[in-house]
Design a protein around this motif. Structure first.
Motif, PDB file in Angstrom:
ATOM      1  N   LYS A  38      42.245  39.849  38.493  1.00 18.90           N
ATOM      2  CA  LYS A  38      41.912  40.929  37.554  1.00 18.90           C
ATOM      3  C   LYS A  38      43.156  41.722  37.156  1.00 18.90           C
ATOM      4  CE  LYS A  38      37.290  41.519  39.583  1.00 18.90           C
ATOM      5  NZ  LYS A  38      36.414  42.466  40.342  1.00 18.90           N
ATOM      6  N   THR A  39      44.229  41.597  37.954  1.00 20.29           N
ATOM      7  CA  THR A  39      45.480  42.283  37.633  1.00 20.29           C
ATOM      8  C   THR A  39      46.128  41.611  36.427  1.00 20.29           C
ATOM      9  OG1 THR A  39      45.809  42.772  39.983  1.00 20.29           O
ATOM     10  CG2 THR A  39      47.726  42.984  38.545  1.00 20.29           C
ATOM     11  N   ALA A  44      52.616  42.728  38.996  1.00 22.25           N
ATOM     12  CA  ALA A  44      52.700  41.959  40.247  1.00 22.25           C
ATOM     13  C   ALA A  44      51.329  41.870  40.912  1.00 22.25           C
ATOM     14  CB  ALA A  44      53.694  42.610  41.191  1.00 22.25           C
ATOM     15  N   ARG A  45      50.968  40.675  41.337  1.00 22.38           N
ATOM     16  CA  ARG A  45      49.718  40.469  42.075  1.00 22.38           C
ATOM     17  C   ARG A  45      50.079  40.402  43.552  1.00 22.38           C
ATOM     18  NH1 ARG A  45      47.432  35.996  37.692  1.00 22.38           N
ATOM     19  NH2 ARG A  45      46.466  37.528  36.292  1.00 22.38           N
ATOM     20  N   ARG A  46      49.998  41.547  44.193  1.00 24.70           N
ATOM     21  CA  ARG A  46      50.542  41.693  45.540  1.00 24.70           C
ATOM     22  C   ARG A  46      49.456  41.743  46.609  1.00 24.70           C
ATOM     23  NH1 ARG A  46      54.751  46.206  46.452  1.00 24.70           N
ATOM     24  NH2 ARG A  46      52.960  47.559  46.037  1.00 24.70           N
ATOM     25  N   ALA A  98      52.895  34.461  42.395  1.00 29.96           N
ATOM     26  CA  ALA A  98      53.335  34.013  41.075  1.00 29.96           C
ATOM     27  C   ALA A  98      52.294  33.113  40.434  1.00 29.96           C
ATOM     28  CB  ALA A  98      54.664  33.266  41.203  1.00 29.96           C
ATOM     29  N   THR A  99      51.574  32.350  41.283  1.00 26.85           N
ATOM     30  CA  THR A  99      50.562  31.414  40.785  1.00 26.85           C
ATOM     31  C   THR A  99      49.285  31.567  41.596  1.00 26.85           C
ATOM     32  OG1 THR A  99      52.270  29.811  40.175  1.00 26.85           O
ATOM     33  CG2 THR A  99      50.008  28.991  40.342  1.00 26.85           C
ATOM     34  N   ILE A 100      48.170  31.764  40.914  1.00 26.03           N
ATOM     35  CA  ILE A 100      46.845  31.727  41.531  1.00 26.03           C
ATOM     36  C   ILE A 100      45.988  30.828  40.659  1.00 26.03           C
ATOM     37  CG2 ILE A 100      44.824  33.019  42.304  1.00 26.03           C
ATOM     38  CD1 ILE A 100      46.537  35.512  42.500  1.00 26.03           C
TER      39      ILE A 100
END
Length: 245
Positions: A38-39, A44-46, A98-100
């Protein structure tokens, strides 16, 4: 400075600058990845990674020993006891995903990189996945970090050569290795064949110089051991095993 982030416990230690591949299949961590997606992509997806002190990376999913009729533990804190914070080591590392990539079966393939050390202050198990209050830890150089890094690199090359074997090439060349003391300290800590408590000790070092001093002693000891046990198999120090989760 404190921050609240999703918490991903593992049976391994993540260091700043190191790549972390994950195969996410448990529902609590799938929920975490769905939330991270959702970010916005430009942000950054932290999440935070902590090493497990007492518990299981993957929760029991079926009745097992010693009571075959006992129901498996459920929920975000499954496998970590009534007070999850006690099940984890106190210092971890923030990971930037970096990758999901979600697969057709709902599991996820994730590629993240360690960024910043953090101290674990508290754990919240009230949601679909664990979250934690964390204190960011500064990366102080300490005294003589530059000179120590040079010594560690020399010792590390000898360690690599011993691991690779007399008839094989070294696993890295001079050009492959960095010279920034903090980067050297984390690369060597991650690459050495050490148990989790020792890697955790290196992660928790007060500063870069302290970590490098510890690594220099470990490298000399491990190289000496390998010298007397030439039958040890060569290991690829540039790749780590993918976590089951």
């Amino acid at each position: 400075m404190t921050v609240r982030l999703p918490l991903f416990p593992l049976n391994s230690v993540l260091f700043p600058g190191l790549v972390l591949p994950l195969n996410v299949f448990e529902e609590r961590y799938r929920a975490m990845m769905r939330d991270l997606l959702k970010t916005p992509e430009e942000e950054a997806r932290r999440f935070a990674v902590v090493a497990i002190r007492d518990g299981h990376e993957v929760a029991q999913s079926a009745p097992g020993m010693p009571d075959p009729t006992a129901l498996p533990d459920r929920g975000p804190a499954a496998g970590f006891g009534p007070d999850p914070v006690k099940a984890f080591h106190g210092v971890g590392c923030v990971a930037d995903a970096a990758t999901i990539r979600e697969r057709a079966d709902g599991t996820f393939e994730v590629l993240a990189t360690g960024t910043t050390r953090v101290r674990l202050l508290s754990v919240d198990a009230s949601g679909p996945f664990l979250t934690a209050e964390l204190e960011e830890l500064p990366d102080e150089p300490g005294e003589e970090a530059g000179a120590l890094a040079e010594g560690v690199l020399r010792a590390f090359r000898q360690y690599q050569k011993r691991l690779a074997g007399a008839r094989e090439r070294s696993l890295s060349t001079t050009a492959d290795l960095p010279d920034q003391p903090s980067v050297v300290s984390y690369l060597v800590a991650a690459a050495m064949m050490l148990d989790t408590p020792t890697k955790q000790r290196l992660l928790q070092s007060a500063d870069t110089a302290s970590r490098l001093r510890d690594e220099l002693k470990l490298l000399r000891t491990e190289t000496s051991i390998i010298r007397t046990l030439p039958s040890l198999p060569a290991s690829d120090l540039t790749r780590g095993p993918t976590s089951l989760n």
